[in-house]
Scaffold this motif. Structure first.
Motif, mmCIF file in Angstrom:
data_model
loop_
_atom_site.group_PDB
_atom_site.id
_atom_site.type_symbol
_atom_site.label_atom_id
_atom_site.label_comp_id
_atom_site.label_asym_id
_atom_site.label_seq_id
_atom_site.Cartn_x
_atom_site.Cartn_y
_atom_site.Cartn_z
ATOM 1 N N LEU A 1 -34.024 8.137 -15.953
ATOM 2 C CA LEU A 1 -33.405 7.937 -17.386
ATOM 3 C C LEU A 1 -34.339 6.942 -18.385
ATOM 4 C CD1 LEU A 1 -31.760 5.240 -17.445
ATOM 5 C CD2 LEU A 1 -29.961 6.481 -16.258
ATOM 6 N N ASP A 2 -33.986 6.977 -19.608
ATOM 7 C CA ASP A 2 -34.692 5.990 -20.408
ATOM 8 C C ASP A 2 -33.433 5.362 -21.052
ATOM 9 O OD1 ASP A 2 -37.774 6.091 -20.912
ATOM 10 O OD2 ASP A 2 -37.192 8.049 -20.312
ATOM 11 N N VAL A 3 -33.752 4.075 -21.362
ATOM 12 C CA VAL A 3 -32.531 3.446 -22.235
ATOM 13 C C VAL A 3 -33.306 2.574 -23.225
ATOM 14 C CG1 VAL A 3 -32.378 1.650 -20.526
ATOM 15 C CG2 VAL A 3 -30.562 1.939 -21.883
ATOM 16 N N SER A 4 -32.666 2.248 -24.422
ATOM 17 C CA SER A 4 -33.299 1.438 -25.451
ATOM 18 C C SER A 4 -32.886 0.122 -24.850
ATOM 19 C CB SER A 4 -32.412 1.468 -26.713
ATOM 20 O OG SER A 4 -32.595 0.429 -27.636
ATOM 21 N N ALA A 5 -34.239 -0.623 -25.123
ATOM 22 C CA ALA A 5 -34.271 -2.326 -24.826
ATOM 23 C C ALA A 5 -33.093 -2.932 -25.413
ATOM 24 C CB ALA A 5 -35.422 -2.788 -25.127
ATOM 25 N N GLU A 6 -32.464 -2.331 -26.749
ATOM 26 C CA GLU A 6 -31.571 -3.089 -27.380
ATOM 27 C C GLU A 6 -30.298 -2.660 -26.984
ATOM 28 O OE1 GLU A 6 -32.293 -2.333 -31.550
ATOM 29 O OE2 GLU A 6 -34.157 -3.525 -31.593
ATOM 30 N N ASN A 7 -30.178 -2.209 -25.706
ATOM 31 C CA ASN A 7 -28.675 -1.596 -25.099
ATOM 32 C C ASN A 7 -28.662 -2.403 -23.737
ATOM 33 O OD1 ASN A 7 -26.423 -0.509 -24.594
ATOM 34 N ND2 ASN A 7 -26.936 1.548 -25.046
ATOM 35 N N PRO A 8 -28.449 -3.591 -23.659
ATOM 36 C CA PRO A 8 -28.405 -4.249 -22.457
ATOM 37 C C PRO A 8 -27.230 -3.767 -21.541
ATOM 38 C CG PRO A 8 -27.976 -5.920 -24.181
ATOM 39 C CD PRO A 8 -28.574 -4.615 -24.716
ATOM 40 N N LEU A 9 -26.101 -3.651 -22.246
ATOM 41 C CA LEU A 9 -24.862 -3.128 -21.412
ATOM 42 C C LEU A 9 -25.059 -1.836 -20.743
ATOM 43 C CD1 LEU A 9 -22.025 -4.088 -24.148
ATOM 44 C CD2 LEU A 9 -22.779 -5.527 -22.060
ATOM 45 N N ALA A 10 -25.693 -0.748 -21.202
ATOM 46 C CA ALA A 10 -26.111 0.466 -20.618
ATOM 47 C C ALA A 10 -27.075 -0.025 -19.520
ATOM 48 C CB ALA A 10 -26.753 1.349 -21.765
ATOM 49 N N GLN A 11 -28.240 -0.890 -19.604
ATOM 50 C CA GLN A 11 -28.820 -0.836 -18.616
ATOM 51 C C GLN A 11 -28.280 -1.530 -17.609
ATOM 52 O OE1 GLN A 11 -32.313 -3.367 -19.873
ATOM 53 N NE2 GLN A 11 -33.116 -3.792 -17.642
ATOM 54 N N ALA A 12 -27.514 -2.383 -17.896
ATOM 55 C CA ALA A 12 -26.677 -3.289 -16.570
ATOM 56 C C ALA A 12 -26.007 -2.209 -15.776
ATOM 57 C CB ALA A 12 -25.755 -4.285 -17.276
ATOM 58 N N LEU A 13 -25.211 -1.407 -16.707
ATOM 59 C CA LEU A 13 -24.548 -0.204 -15.955
ATOM 60 C C LEU A 13 -25.425 0.651 -15.085
ATOM 61 C CD1 LEU A 13 -21.994 1.818 -15.589
ATOM 62 C CD2 LEU A 13 -22.969 2.950 -17.571
ATOM 63 N N TYR A 14 -26.528 0.781 -15.344
ATOM 64 C CA TYR A 14 -27.448 1.805 -14.827
ATOM 65 C C TYR A 14 -28.028 0.975 -13.362
ATOM 66 C CZ TYR A 14 -27.418 4.453 -19.063
ATOM 67 O OH TYR A 14 -27.140 5.135 -20.294
ATOM 68 N N GLU A 15 -28.145 -0.451 -13.695
ATOM 69 C CA GLU A 15 -28.530 -1.169 -12.559
ATOM 70 C C GLU A 15 -27.370 -1.012 -11.424
ATOM 71 O OE1 GLU A 15 -29.983 -4.572 -14.660
ATOM 72 O OE2 GLU A 15 -32.040 -3.936 -14.840
ATOM 73 N N ARG A 16 -26.238 -1.471 -11.872
ATOM 74 C CA ARG A 16 -25.196 -1.350 -11.029
ATOM 75 C C ARG A 16 -24.977 -0.031 -10.204
ATOM 76 N NH1 ARG A 16 -22.234 -3.603 -15.414
ATOM 77 N NH2 ARG A 16 -21.270 -1.964 -15.709
ATOM 78 N N LEU A 17 -25.502 1.081 -10.816
ATOM 79 C CA LEU A 17 -25.416 2.044 -10.281
ATOM 80 C C LEU A 17 -26.552 2.454 -9.324
ATOM 81 C CD1 LEU A 17 -23.723 4.469 -13.166
ATOM 82 C CD2 LEU A 17 -22.754 3.487 -10.951
ATOM 83 N N GLY A 18 -27.410 1.729 -9.359
ATOM 84 C CA GLY A 18 -28.743 1.854 -8.271
ATOM 85 C C GLY A 18 -30.038 2.231 -9.165
ATOM 86 N N PHE A 19 -29.971 2.216 -10.468
ATOM 87 C CA PHE A 19 -31.350 2.353 -11.135
ATOM 88 C C PHE A 19 -32.279 1.179 -11.130
ATOM 89 C CE2 PHE A 19 -28.779 6.017 -12.334
ATOM 90 C CZ PHE A 19 -29.692 7.022 -12.556
ATOM 91 N N ARG A 20 -33.638 1.355 -11.120
ATOM 92 C CA ARG A 20 -34.278 0.138 -11.160
ATOM 93 C C ARG A 20 -35.250 0.340 -12.331
ATOM 94 N NH1 ARG A 20 -30.507 -1.782 -9.628
ATOM 95 N NH2 ARG A 20 -30.288 -2.623 -7.334
#
Length: 198
Positions: free
Chosen positions: A158-177
């Motif tokens: 997936l792609d996520v905006s660099a201005e959306n750290p909460l979404a990035q943190a969610l994805y990282e918790r779900l195993g995305f790197r």
């Protein structure tokens, strides 16, 4: 909070389009124009072809109300989706205005690239305003990961905006790197972070 997931229907348009738009308003505004983008998405959503169609989306319901939406895209649909989007743009914007929309769409593909072969690409992930942080997005992503595995595509991206750290943190918790952060040169569009999950 348990949700019920199902394929989207054309009559979900009023609930689903704002969720789809919320997944990346800056990118959508840049390509399609802030004053017309949701009208374009509505027309494309009720149609039957392309990555914006209801046939490509799933929704999650809570007590019969749509509260989350998203889509899965695979590389084998890239050409089909591009042709469908071109036709939808021409139909909605007319010949002359379509030239600018298509040009901006191609520019956006340098920042948010089409899915790579062998990947289950998650996109248009949007949760109802006021319901974020309650595990709704996690349930949708988990559902999509299971769908991907059932289709023989266990690796997700997936792609996520660099201005959306909460979404990035969610994805990282779900195993995305994080694989790469792509620097934006487009007016009003932030950098984007490309992530994968094995």
């Amino acid at each position: 909070m348990s949700l019920t997931f199902r394929p989207a229907r054309a009559d979900d348009v009023d609930a689903a389009v704002p969720l789809i738009y919320s997944s990346g308003p800056a990118a959508f505004n840049y390509v399609f124009g802030a004053d017309r983008v949701q009208d374009f998405l509505r027309q494309a959503f009720v149609g039957t072809q392309g990555q914006f169609s209801h046939r490509q989306h799933w929704v999650g319901e809570q007590h019969g109300r749509v509260v989350v939406a998203g889509t899965l895209i695979s590389a084998d649909a890239n050409l089909r989706n591009m042709l469908a989007a071109t036709w939808q743009i021409l139909r909605f914007y007319g010949l002359w205005s379509s030239v600018g929309v298509i040009r901006r769409g191609l520019q956006m593909e340098h920042l948010i690239k089409p899915p790579k072969k062998g990947l289950n690409y998650l996109a248009h992930l949007g949760v109802q305003t006021g319901l974020t942080g309650q595990g709704i997005g996690s349930q949708l992503i988990d559902y999509f990961l299971k769908l991907g595995c059932a289709r023989g595509l266990p690796k997700a991206a997936l792609d996520v905006s660099a201005e959306n750290p909460l979404a990035q943190a969610l994805y990282e918790r779900l195993g995305f790197r994080v694989v790469v952060q792509r620097v934006s040169t487009l007016a009003g569009v932030p950098d984007h972070i490309y992530m994968e999950r094995s």
